[in-house]
Design a protein around this motif. Structure first.
Motif, PDB file in Angstrom:
ATOM      1  N   VAL A 131      34.103  46.026  62.791  1.00  0.00           N
ATOM      2  CA  VAL A 131      33.935  45.296  61.540  1.00  0.00           C
ATOM      3  C   VAL A 131      32.447  45.177  61.204  1.00  0.00           C
ATOM      4  O   VAL A 131      31.627  44.871  62.073  1.00  0.00           O
ATOM      5  CB  VAL A 131      34.573  43.896  61.658  1.00  0.00           C
ATOM      6  CG1 VAL A 131      34.153  43.002  60.504  1.00  0.00           C
ATOM      7  CG2 VAL A 131      36.095  44.018  61.714  1.00  0.00           C
ATOM      8  N   LYS A 132      32.109  45.422  59.934  1.00  0.00           N
ATOM      9  CA  LYS A 132      30.709  45.378  59.505  1.00  0.00           C
ATOM     10  C   LYS A 132      30.340  44.093  58.776  1.00  0.00           C
ATOM     11  O   LYS A 132      29.166  43.854  58.498  1.00  0.00           O
ATOM     12  CB  LYS A 132      30.402  46.570  58.600  1.00  0.00           C
ATOM     13  CG  LYS A 132      30.414  47.907  59.322  1.00  0.00           C
ATOM     14  CD  LYS A 132      29.339  47.982  60.398  1.00  0.00           C
ATOM     15  CE  LYS A 132      29.319  49.355  61.050  1.00  0.00           C
ATOM     16  NZ  LYS A 132      28.331  49.426  62.145  1.00  0.00           N
ATOM     17  N   GLY A 133      31.329  43.293  58.415  1.00  0.00           N
ATOM     18  CA  GLY A 133      31.001  42.071  57.703  1.00  0.00           C
ATOM     19  C   GLY A 133      32.240  41.327  57.251  1.00  0.00           C
ATOM     20  O   GLY A 133      33.372  41.740  57.508  1.00  0.00           O
ATOM     21  N   ILE A 134      32.015  40.213  56.572  1.00  0.00           N
ATOM     22  CA  ILE A 134      33.092  39.381  56.051  1.00  0.00           C
ATOM     23  C   ILE A 134      33.409  39.779  54.621  1.00  0.00           C
ATOM     24  O   ILE A 134      32.499  39.919  53.784  1.00  0.00           O
ATOM     25  CB  ILE A 134      32.692  37.890  56.103  1.00  0.00           C
ATOM     26  CG1 ILE A 134      32.475  37.442  57.555  1.00  0.00           C
ATOM     27  CG2 ILE A 134      33.749  37.026  55.419  1.00  0.00           C
ATOM     28  CD1 ILE A 134      33.709  37.542  58.434  1.00  0.00           C
ATOM     29  N   TYR A 135      34.674  39.970  54.346  1.00  0.00           N
ATOM     30  CA  TYR A 135      35.137  40.229  52.984  1.00  0.00           C
ATOM     31  C   TYR A 135      35.876  38.972  52.535  1.00  0.00           C
ATOM     32  O   TYR A 135      37.004  38.716  52.962  1.00  0.00           O
ATOM     33  CB  TYR A 135      36.053  41.458  52.942  1.00  0.00           C
ATOM     34  CG  TYR A 135      36.533  41.823  51.561  1.00  0.00           C
ATOM     35  CD1 TYR A 135      35.668  42.387  50.624  1.00  0.00           C
ATOM     36  CD2 TYR A 135      37.856  41.627  51.184  1.00  0.00           C
ATOM     37  CE1 TYR A 135      36.098  42.738  49.355  1.00  0.00           C
ATOM     38  CE2 TYR A 135      38.310  41.970  49.921  1.00  0.00           C
ATOM     39  CZ  TYR A 135      37.426  42.526  49.002  1.00  0.00           C
ATOM     40  OH  TYR A 135      37.868  42.868  47.744  1.00  0.00           O
ATOM     41  N   ASP A 136      35.230  38.190  51.707  1.00  0.00           N
ATOM     42  CA  ASP A 136      35.733  36.872  51.321  1.00  0.00           C
ATOM     43  C   ASP A 136      36.457  36.966  49.984  1.00  0.00           C
ATOM     44  O   ASP A 136      35.837  37.030  48.928  1.00  0.00           O
ATOM     45  CB  ASP A 136      34.556  35.891  51.241  1.00  0.00           C
ATOM     46  CG  ASP A 136      35.009  34.445  51.069  1.00  0.00           C
ATOM     47  OD1 ASP A 136      36.228  34.213  50.951  1.00  0.00           O
ATOM     48  OD2 ASP A 136      34.137  33.561  51.048  1.00  0.00           O
ATOM     49  N   ALA A 137      37.788  36.974  50.045  1.00  0.00           N
ATOM     50  CA  ALA A 137      38.615  37.041  48.836  1.00  0.00           C
ATOM     51  C   ALA A 137      39.342  35.711  48.694  1.00  0.00           C
ATOM     52  O   ALA A 137      40.481  35.551  49.143  1.00  0.00           O
ATOM     53  CB  ALA A 137      39.591  38.202  48.917  1.00  0.00           C
ATOM     54  N   HIS A 138      38.658  34.752  48.103  1.00  0.00           N
ATOM     55  CA  HIS A 138      39.255  33.421  47.955  1.00  0.00           C
ATOM     56  C   HIS A 138      40.415  33.454  46.961  1.00  0.00           C
ATOM     57  O   HIS A 138      41.461  32.841  47.171  1.00  0.00           O
ATOM     58  CB  HIS A 138      38.192  32.416  47.511  1.00  0.00           C
ATOM     59  CG  HIS A 138      38.702  31.020  47.373  1.00  0.00           C
ATOM     60  ND1 HIS A 138      39.084  30.248  48.456  1.00  0.00           N
ATOM     61  CD2 HIS A 138      38.925  30.252  46.276  1.00  0.00           C
ATOM     62  CE1 HIS A 138      39.503  29.074  48.035  1.00  0.00           C
ATOM     63  NE2 HIS A 138      39.418  29.054  46.715  1.00  0.00           N
ATOM     64  N   HIS A 139      40.222  34.191  45.871  1.00  0.00           N
ATOM     65  CA  HIS A 139      41.265  34.303  44.851  1.00  0.00           C
ATOM     66  C   HIS A 139      42.052  35.596  45.068  1.00  0.00           C
ATOM     67  O   HIS A 139      41.525  36.594  45.548  1.00  0.00           O
ATOM     68  CB  HIS A 139      40.649  34.286  43.460  1.00  0.00           C
ATOM     69  CG  HIS A 139      39.898  33.026  43.151  1.00  0.00           C
ATOM     70  ND1 HIS A 139      40.523  31.831  42.944  1.00  0.00           N
ATOM     71  CD2 HIS A 139      38.564  32.791  43.036  1.00  0.00           C
ATOM     72  CE1 HIS A 139      39.626  30.886  42.707  1.00  0.00           C
ATOM     73  NE2 HIS A 139      38.424  31.440  42.772  1.00  0.00           N
ATOM     74  N   MET A 140      43.325  35.560  44.679  1.00  0.00           N
ATOM     75  CA  MET A 140      44.195  36.713  44.867  1.00  0.00           C
ATOM     76  C   MET A 140      43.733  37.883  43.999  1.00  0.00           C
ATOM     77  O   MET A 140      43.465  37.731  42.808  1.00  0.00           O
ATOM     78  CB  MET A 140      45.636  36.342  44.520  1.00  0.00           C
ATOM     79  CG  MET A 140      46.655  37.400  44.869  1.00  0.00           C
ATOM     80  SD  MET A 140      46.879  37.673  46.654  1.00  0.00           S
ATOM     81  CE  MET A 140      47.851  36.232  47.111  1.00  0.00           C
ATOM     82  N   THR A 141      43.650  39.050  44.625  1.00  0.00           N
ATOM     83  CA  THR A 141      43.288  40.275  43.914  1.00  0.00           C
ATOM     84  C   THR A 141      44.414  41.295  44.043  1.00  0.00           C
ATOM     85  O   THR A 141      45.368  41.105  44.801  1.00  0.00           O
ATOM     86  CB  THR A 141      41.981  40.879  44.477  1.00  0.00           C
ATOM     87  OG1 THR A 141      42.182  41.231  45.860  1.00  0.00           O
ATOM     88  CG2 THR A 141      40.827  39.902  44.361  1.00  0.00           C
ATOM     89  N   SER A 142      44.297  42.396  43.302  1.00  0.00           N
ATOM     90  CA  SER A 142      45.260  43.495  43.386  1.00  0.00           C
ATOM     91  C   SER A 142      44.536  44.775  42.988  1.00  0.00           C
ATOM     92  O   SER A 142      43.354  44.757  42.673  1.00  0.00           O
ATOM     93  CB  SER A 142      46.450  43.251  42.453  1.00  0.00           C
ATOM     94  OG  SER A 142      46.092  43.520  41.106  1.00  0.00           O
ATOM     95  N   TRP A 143      45.273  45.887  42.954  1.00  0.00           N
ATOM     96  CA  TRP A 143      44.650  47.132  42.479  1.00  0.00           C
ATOM     97  C   TRP A 143      45.055  47.444  41.042  1.00  0.00           C
ATOM     98  O   TRP A 143      44.792  48.529  40.537  1.00  0.00           O
ATOM     99  CB  TRP A 143      44.941  48.293  43.413  1.00  0.00           C
ATOM    100  CG  TRP A 143      46.344  48.848  43.463  1.00  0.00           C
ATOM    101  CD1 TRP A 143      47.455  48.403  42.814  1.00  0.00           C
ATOM    102  CD2 TRP A 143      46.758  50.003  44.208  1.00  0.00           C
ATOM    103  NE1 TRP A 143      48.543  49.190  43.105  1.00  0.00           N
ATOM    104  CE2 TRP A 143      48.149  50.181  43.965  1.00  0.00           C
ATOM    105  CE3 TRP A 143      46.118  50.895  45.053  1.00  0.00           C
ATOM    106  CZ2 TRP A 143      48.887  51.208  44.551  1.00  0.00           C
ATOM    107  CZ3 TRP A 143      46.854  51.916  45.625  1.00  0.00           C
ATOM    108  CH2 TRP A 143      48.216  52.073  45.387  1.00  0.00           C
ATOM    109  N   ALA A 144      45.651  46.482  40.351  1.00  0.00           N
ATOM    110  CA  ALA A 144      46.198  46.739  39.015  1.00  0.00           C
ATOM    111  C   ALA A 144      45.242  46.330  37.907  1.00  0.00           C
ATOM    112  O   ALA A 144      44.620  45.270  37.958  1.00  0.00           O
ATOM    113  CB  ALA A 144      47.516  45.987  38.841  1.00  0.00           C
ATOM    114  N   ASP A 145      45.144  47.178  36.905  1.00  0.00           N
ATOM    115  CA  ASP A 145      44.460  46.887  35.661  1.00  0.00           C
ATOM    116  C   ASP A 145      42.957  46.651  35.862  1.00  0.00           C
ATOM    117  O   ASP A 145      42.450  46.663  36.977  1.00  0.00           O
ATOM    118  CB  ASP A 145      45.111  45.695  34.948  1.00  0.00           C
ATOM    119  CG  ASP A 145      46.557  45.963  34.550  1.00  0.00           C
ATOM    120  OD1 ASP A 145      46.984  47.137  34.613  1.00  0.00           O
ATOM    121  OD2 ASP A 145      47.269  45.016  34.197  1.00  0.00           O
ATOM    122  N   MET A 146      42.278  46.439  34.784  1.00  0.00           N
ATOM    123  CA  MET A 146      40.826  46.264  34.841  1.00  0.00           C
ATOM    124  C   MET A 146      40.442  44.988  35.592  1.00  0.00           C
ATOM    125  O   MET A 146      39.417  44.938  36.271  1.00  0.00           O
ATOM    126  CB  MET A 146      40.250  46.241  33.427  1.00  0.00           C
ATOM    127  CG  MET A 146      40.370  47.557  32.676  1.00  0.00           C
ATOM    128  SD  MET A 146      39.753  47.451  30.979  1.00  0.00           S
ATOM    129  CE  MET A 146      38.010  47.152  31.294  1.00  0.00           C
TER     130      MET A 146
END
Length: 395
Positions: free
Chosen positions: A287-302
């Motif tokens: 692992v190279k670092g922390i990926y902080d995704a507090h809010h839900m993300t997806s691969w859809a749309d812009m």
């Protein structure tokens, strides 16, 4: 040694038929079998069979040095088994090579994590059993529906025993860093996050046939040169996309199959580059670092958020109502009712109800079998009304 990690999503929903108000109380079959088989046959001939044959050819040609991975939704596997056993057999032939990894997900390609953790776990267990049945594998890496992801999900999946989770490499969360390394959520101890390189993935999945794109035509040599330019600044280049990219979204006459046929050999001309499955990637790099995704993300749309499925009144009402039946559905112990209810959880139903405009709206319109999002909502709620009445014993 930098590597490419290929992951493909394979999914076909059970689309609802045009279920009218007058069908309520008279017909309990909600799904358009003719349309579903028609779409499956078309995509099988354009994409699944020729692309699987190509992937098998590449694995043999490169003597096991070409690796790929898939998540195939449970509802797609059901349809393969029912209508296209030849497609299922072609995926099984790929599995038998030892160069293909199958990724875990929700059986019904649902939004269950957001609305019912119990159903979420239930579908994951259903899916694991199906992968073991057809492909003799036990998944070690998880992908949520449409790469929906946040820190809490990463922890939840870690607690279920998975070693890795796949997600979108969202710029606002990367904050200037590269997606081409392994990361970890801030609240986990061991699970690693594999981030999609959306730039390179979308070059293939969306821009490949766009003659207005400044990089058109995209050749295997050109793409390999982009990959090689990352030497020293990347460990895993994660190319994640819909499998239907090949032959369906990008038609055969665009040259997409020839691109794929020669791209691996051009990548591997550089002795430092190769291909790995997701699990191999997890085992090869730190692992190279922390990926902080507090809010839900997806691969859809812009927006790369949840607005493709939730947010407008039609989507929110239909989701709230269908999940409200969960306890009653399972209390019934009626296998047919449970199966119908789970099929109605598939995220595509709510995707068809979007009222987005501009380019994202066009994408939704392309996938929808209905004339408008309002039609999608009306047919869904009519089917819901009939199902609810059945469940309450009113017919």
């Amino acid at each position: 040694m930098p590597s490419i990690c290929f992951y493909f999503q394979v999914h076909q929903p059970y689309r609802l038929k045009e279920y009218t108000f007058f069908d309520i109380g008279h017909s309990h079959h909600y799904f358009d079998d003719n349309k579903n088989k028609q779409v499956l046959d078309k995509v099988s001939e354009r994409c699944y069979l020729p692309t699987n044959a190509l992937m098998l050819e590449l694995i043999k040609k490169h003597k096991g040095n070409f690796k790929i991975s898939y998540s195939i939704s449970g509802v797609a596997l059901e349809q393969f088994a029912t209508w296209r056993p030849d497609v299922l057999a072609s995926f099984q032939a790929l599995a038998a090579t030892g160069c293909v990894e199958f990724i875990s997900e929700t059986y019904h390609h649902s939004l269950a994590y957001l609305f019912s953790k119990e159903e979420f776990v239930r579908q994951i267990e259903q899916y694991k059993a199906l992968i073991k049945k057809y492909f003799k594998q036990e998944p070690k890496v998880f992908r949520n529906t449409e790469l929906q992801y946040n820190n809490e999900l990463a922890k939840f999946i870690e607690d279920l025993g998975y070693a890795g989770i796949i997600c979108e490499g969202v710029d606002r969360n990367l904050a200037g860093r590269s997606p081409n390394f392994l990361y970890r959520a801030p609240n986990v101890s061991s699970i690693k996050s594999l981030l999609k390189n959306y730039q390179l993935s979308d070059d293939i999945a969306f821009r490949f046939s766009n003659r207005g794109w400044e990089e058109w035509p995209l050749t295997a040599e050109k793409f390999a040169s982009w990959v090689h330019s990352m030497a020293g600044n990347a460990e895993t280049i994660n190319l994640f996309m819909d499998y239907e990219t090949f032959g369906e979204h990008q038609w055969a006459d665009t040259g997409i199959f020839e691109f794929m046929r020669y791209m691996p050999e051009h990548v591997m001309k550089h002795p430092d580059f190769g291909f790995k499955t997701p699990t191999e990637t997890l085992e090869s790099y730190e692992v190279k670092g922390i990926y902080d995704a507090h809010h839900m993300t997806s691969w859809a749309d812009m927006e790369r958020d949840l607005s493709a499925w939730i947010g407008n009144p039609m989507q929110d009402e239909s989701i709230e109502k269908i999940y409200s039946l969960e306890k009653a559905v399972y209390a019934s112990k009626n296998a047919e009712w449970i199966a119908d209810w789970q099929k109605m959880l598939t995220s595509d139903h709510f995707y068809y109800m979007t009222t987005k405009f501009w380019s994202d709206g066009d994408v939704h319109k392309y996938f929808s079998p209905y004339e408008s999002p309002y039609d999608a909502y009306i047919y869904y709620m009519n089917a819901f009304s009939d199902f609810s009445m059945r469940l309450k014993g009113e017919k």
